[in-house]
Design an enzyme around this catalytic site. Structure first.
Site, PDB file in Angstrom:
ATOM      1  N   GLU A  80       0.831  -1.212   0.000  1.00 57.51           N
ATOM      2  CA  GLU A  80       0.000   0.000   0.000  1.00 57.51           C
ATOM      3  C   GLU A  80       0.863   1.260   0.000  1.00 57.51           C
ATOM      4  OE1 GLU A  80      -3.975  -1.771   2.155  1.00 57.51           O
ATOM      5  OE2 GLU A  80      -2.715  -0.387   3.293  1.00 57.51           O
ATOM      6  N   GLU A 111      -1.282 -10.147  -6.356  1.00 54.32           N
ATOM      7  CA  GLU A 111      -1.268 -10.864  -7.630  1.00 54.32           C
ATOM      8  C   GLU A 111      -0.403 -10.134  -8.657  1.00 54.32           C
ATOM      9  OE1 GLU A 111      -3.831  -9.890  -5.765  1.00 54.32           O
ATOM     10  OE2 GLU A 111      -5.649 -11.019  -6.219  1.00 54.32           O
TER      11      GLU A 111
HETATM   12 ZN    ZN Z   1      -5.865  -6.814  -7.408  1.00 55.57          ZN
END
Ligand code: ZN
Length: 143
Positions: free
Chosen positions: A47, A58
């Site tokens: 983040e 992913e």
């Molecule tokens: Zn995602």
């Protein structure tokens, strides 16, 4: 060549979750991407204080693999949840599905792993999670 088993891939995704940098959402996600040559790339969500630069687990796994020259992928396992409060499994977001669409054919599988029990997962194909996907074929002459 022996490919890693589904349960091993799910376990690697759960382990990758530990690397998550998620001080804002406190959602920690891990992913393990199996390449056709048997290599596994893991990733976690990262983040950012301005939110937009945030990247999912992913995509971290995909971008690590692609930057290493990998282009053919078999499946990805995804595992995550919010702290210990929210449990269960959740599927990849739309942006990650689109990234998968760039590199994967219709046989590519997504294993959505239960956070508490990495051996338990639901199996989906990319067309199940992203029907009528926009892919490279729309930008080339041969369709
Ligand atoms: Zn995602």
């Amino acid at each position: 060549m022996k490919l890693v088993s589904d349960s091993e891939l799910c376990k690697l995704a759960a382990e990758a979750m530990r690397g998550a940098y998620a001080p804002y959402s406190r959602y920690c996600v891990g992913a393990a991407l199996l390449c056709s040559d048997g290599t596994v790339y893991t990733g976690c969500n990262i983040e950012n204080a301005s939110y937009t630069p945030t990247v999912c687990a992913e995509r971290t796994a995909f971008f690590k693999a692609v930057s290493d020259g990998r282009r053919e992928f078999v499946k990805i396992a995804v595992c995550g949840g919010k702290d210990s409060v929210i449990s269960g499994a959740f599927p990849p977001c739309g942006v990650c599905r689109q990234v998968m669409s760039e590199f994967c054919d219709d046989t590519f599988e997504i294993l959505v792993v239960q956070k508490e029990e990495p051996a338990a997962f639901d199996r989906f194909t990319l067309p199940q999670l992203l029907p009528l996907r926009f892919g490279p074929s729309y930008l080339t002459e041969e369709k």
